[in-house]
Design a protein around this motif. Structure first.
Motif: not given
Length: 392
Positions: A265-274, A315-318, A356-358, A386-388
């Motif tokens: 599992q990896v969770t990232v801040e959605a605002e940490a986009f590249s 996939f899930s997202a807060r 959270t939606v998944s 965002v979590t994968l």
């Protein structure tokens, strides 16, 4: 209130520093994609005091000036209140020692990290707060002993992290090499370890020296480097430190679960986009890390160069929404790349009301993660984390 005028920006990849670019961490803005943020550098000592603290503070100030963050340096523990800590994306414990926070300050800091704040521990941050179990988990391992300062070989185990991507597989450097009371490997993602046969005085065998891990909704990074004044003039070490700060602040996504390296599992801040088109970063107190991806309209997207979709099955997202709601498309490689799956986002009843939606991912690909946002007209929703799941 959503703004009627939108900007479409394609921001250069912010994930990692490439080999040979370590000097960029000190000489210019290497990650223009990072929104401006604040970092608290805390260097209070109640035991041994390192003479490298002043040059360490200045080094982090230099990194901030070149990489869009502002540094507040303090040895005043009264800075550790819920209200004050909310100003900062991350807190650096720079060569702290001993018992530096009282019970109320500890509680405020726990709440800060658990709610999405970042922690960076440098060197003797591991020689701090031995009677505070939460801190022991946060820093990863406590100091036990050290031999004389000497040269050693560092084995860089994970070169996907922003703190280590610029380093060679074997990094030879001089520092004071800590032995730790416990081996943190089962609890963290080890980024680098010491080859004990390359120096005298190692007692651990398997000897992690730099690592990262999630802590509730927050992120923790520790490096055992940084005893000597010379370390803070070393471009490779400065880039290492910058990568740790950016990870803890949520701007450099990384798989830091134990054994990480892109799997599990990896969770990232959605605002940490590249990279992105149309969206903006929105400060929000109830959000993990204090911000979300906001101002989302139909057709906007965000990309995450450091997040692989290889083997991902879930996939899930807060999210939050007081607008139209809509759909998040999970894509690989580009904003129009392979569609792995999609998930509906409802109106949650308020921009500060999260749920959270998944969804299950039914296709496969190996490119970087991209999220495309679709729906009706006007403001759709905000995305917090965002979590994968899945992966090898």
């Amino acid at each position: 209130m959503k703004l009627p005028i939108r900007r479409a920006l394609a921001v250069a990849a912010s994930g990692v520093l490439l080999a040979g670019t370590a000097v960029a961490a000190t000489a210019g803005p290497a990650q223009a994609a990072d929104p401006a943020y604040q970092v608290l550098v805390f260097s209070k000592t109640a035991g041994f005091r390192h003479d490298a603290i002043p040059v360490g503070i200045q080094a982090i100030r230099d990194l901030g000036a070149a990489n869009n963050f502002t540094v507040t340096a303090s040895e005043d523990a009264t800075a550790f209140t819920t209200t004050n800590l909310a100003r900062f994306r991350t807190v650096v414990f720079l060569n702290t020692t001993g018992d530096v926070l009282n019970a109320g300050q500890q509680t405020a800091f726990e709440s800060y990290v658990n709610s999405g704040g970042g922690f960076v521990g440098v060197h003797s941050a591991a020689d701090t707060e031995y009677d505070w179990p939460y801190y022991g988990q946060l820093v990863g391992a406590w100091f036990a002993s050290h031999p004389a300062i000497q040269q050693a070989n560092v084995n860089v185990e994970d070169r996907t992290h922003a703190a280590t991507a610029h380093l060679p597989q074997t990094w030879t450097r001089t520092d004071e090499w800590y032995n730790y009371r416990t081996n943190p490997r089962s609890q963290v993602r080890v980024l680098a370890s010491l080859t004990e046969s390359s120096y005298s005085g190692g007692t651990m065998g398997d000897h992690p020296i730099a690592w990262c891990h999630p802590q509730s909704s927050g992120r923790a990074f520790y490096t055992g480097f940084g005893h000597t004044q010379a370390s803070y003039a070393d471009a490779a070490f400065r880039a290492h430190l910058l990568g740790g700060i950016r990870y803890a602040a949520g701007w450099a996504p990384a798989a830091c679960t134990p054994g990480g390296g892109g799997g599990g599992q990896v969770t990232v801040e959605a605002e940490a986009f590249s990279s992105q088109s149309g969206v903006q970063v929105v400060g929000k107190g109830a959000a993990s890390g204090g911000a979300t991806v906001g101002y989302v309209d139909n057709g906007d997207w965000t990309g995450y160069a450091s997040v692989s979709t290889t083997g991902r099955t879930g996939f899930s997202a807060r999210i939050s929404s007081a607008g139209a709601g809509g759909t998040i498309q999970i894509r690989s490689g580009s904003a129009t790349g392979t569609l792995l799956g999609s998930v509906a986002v409802p109106n949650t009843g308020g921009w500060e009301t999260f749920r959270t939606v998944s969804t299950t991912l039914t296709a496969s690909a190996s490119g970087a993660l991209f999220l495309r946002y679709t729906g009706g007209s006007g403001a759709l929703f905000d995305v917090d984390t965002v979590t994968l799941t899945g992966g090898s």
